[in-house]
Design an enzyme around this catalytic site. Structure first.
Site, PDB file in Angstrom:
ATOM      1  N   CYS A  92      37.218  78.236 169.744  1.00 48.93           N
ATOM      2  CA  CYS A  92      37.937  77.375 168.805  1.00 48.93           C
ATOM      3  C   CYS A  92      38.726  76.411 169.676  1.00 48.93           C
ATOM      4  CB  CYS A  92      38.876  78.173 167.911  1.00 48.93           C
ATOM      5  SG  CYS A  92      39.966  77.104 166.950  1.00 48.93           S
ATOM      6  N   CYS A 141      42.507  75.535 168.073  1.00 57.27           N
ATOM      7  CA  CYS A 141      43.572  76.543 168.126  1.00 57.27           C
ATOM      8  C   CYS A 141      42.968  77.833 168.656  1.00 57.27           C
ATOM      9  CB  CYS A 141      44.251  76.711 166.769  1.00 57.27           C
ATOM     10  SG  CYS A 141      43.136  76.797 165.359  1.00 57.27           S
ATOM     11  N   SER A 142      42.880  78.873 167.834  1.00 57.95           N
ATOM     12  CA  SER A 142      42.297  80.114 168.331  1.00 57.95           C
ATOM     13  C   SER A 142      41.592  80.868 167.212  1.00 57.95           C
ATOM     14  CB  SER A 142      43.361  80.985 168.989  1.00 57.95           C
ATOM     15  OG  SER A 142      44.426  81.192 168.075  1.00 57.95           O
ATOM     16  N   CYS A 143      40.927  80.142 166.288  1.00 57.23           N
ATOM     17  CA  CYS A 143      40.180  80.779 165.204  1.00 57.23           C
ATOM     18  C   CYS A 143      39.218  81.800 165.800  1.00 57.23           C
ATOM     19  CB  CYS A 143      39.398  79.738 164.401  1.00 57.23           C
ATOM     20  SG  CYS A 143      40.462  78.543 163.590  1.00 57.23           S
TER      21      CYS A 143
END
Lengths: 203, 89
Positions: free
Chosen positions: A106, A109-111
């Protein structure tokens, strides 16, 4: 890098605390609700969930078809539902073959497919991984010890919206001699992200 | 818009929230899949669950389209993009 990371964590923690204090003050959420959510998450999410789906797909071609067609339904079938915190999330399974290798990121962000892979590793959230894996996936994979032949297509999946990706690795050679429990041990979190491939240990 | 369409990500720099990664803005790719509907994030950031629903498409970009000749010739990057971010190419 660890020094600046620590500094940034401190800043982030201060920001989280400030937001939390405001949210409490305005009656949006209570500390107890947050603790409850964290506990529910910790007790139900694990890379074992993703591994169960992969191992079933290795041993049951019909399940594999269903997994690749609708991974959310295939997860529910094994009793691994996403949970209330991810009701907007569509799970999608992408399969490695002799010609194609998949890897997940991602960049914004950090999906991450939390319900099926557990909490993400720190490196998955690092700027280094997020910025480099889209530009030089082969180089990044090699650093993880996964060296791909030149003729293999590398597919990077940047989860920038409601989809979450689960990599379905190929069954390694010799896997049929192992029990299902032993097979589960081979499907690590890194295999499900796509930075590693399962290997049968040599005795 | 449909699977197989060639699309370009709109060049944009809105002041608020946006979920089209900069590295694909202005780049062309092919629609490979419909993810389904999601709340349009640019709007959701402001109004929450009242934001409109919109179709999300998975677009495949050749590595060379994004990074030029330095990219691996067999690298493909898939990005999920809300329909508003896309135009025909």
């Amino acid at each position: 890098m660890s020094g600046s990371g620590h500094h940034r964590n401190g800043e982030l923690q201060a920001r989280v605390n400030a937001l939390l204090a405001l949210a409490e003050e305005r009656g949006i959420v209570t500390r107890a609700q947050i603790d409850e959510r964290i506990e529910a998450l910790g007790s139900s999410v694990s890379p074992l969930n993703g591994a169960l789906m992969v191992v079933r797909s290795w041993n049951d071609p019909a399940y594999r078809d269903r997994l690749l067609y609708d991974a959310g339904a295939a997860a529910t079938e094994l009793g691994i539902a996403g949970g209330g915190y991810s009701s907007d999330i569509h799970l999608h399974a992408v399969a490695n073959t002799a010609e194609v290798h998949n890897v997940v990121v991602c960049t914004l962000c950090s999906c991450y497919p939390l319900a099926w892979l557990g909490p993400p590793p720190a490196w998955y959230k690092s700027e280094a991984y997020r910025s480099r894996v889209v530009r030089d996936p082969r180089g990044v994979l090699a650093e993880f010890g996964t060296v791909l032949p030149d003729d293999v297509e590398v597919r990077v999946w940047d989860a920038s919206a409601e989809a979450r990706y689960l990599v379905v690795p190929r069954p390694p050679e010799g896997v049929e001699q192992l029990s299902e429990d032993e097979q589960l041990d081979l499907v690590t979190r890194d295999c499900l992200i796509g930075v590693a491939v399962p290997r049968v240990p040599v005795h | 818009m449909n699977v197989g369409d060639r699309v370009r990500v709109r060049v944009m720099n809105p002041p608020g929230h946006n979920r089209a990664p900069s590295y694909v803005r202005g780049r062309c790719g092919v629609v490979v899949r419909s993810v389904g509907d999601g709340r349009f994030p640019d709007e959701a950031a402001a109004v929450g669950s009242d934001a409109r629903q919109e179709t999300i498409w998975t677009v495949a970009f050749a590595g060379t389209e994004l990074w030029g000749p330095d990219a691996g010739p067999r690298d493909v990057v898939h990005v999920d993009l809300f329909e508003t971010y896309l135009e025909g190419a």
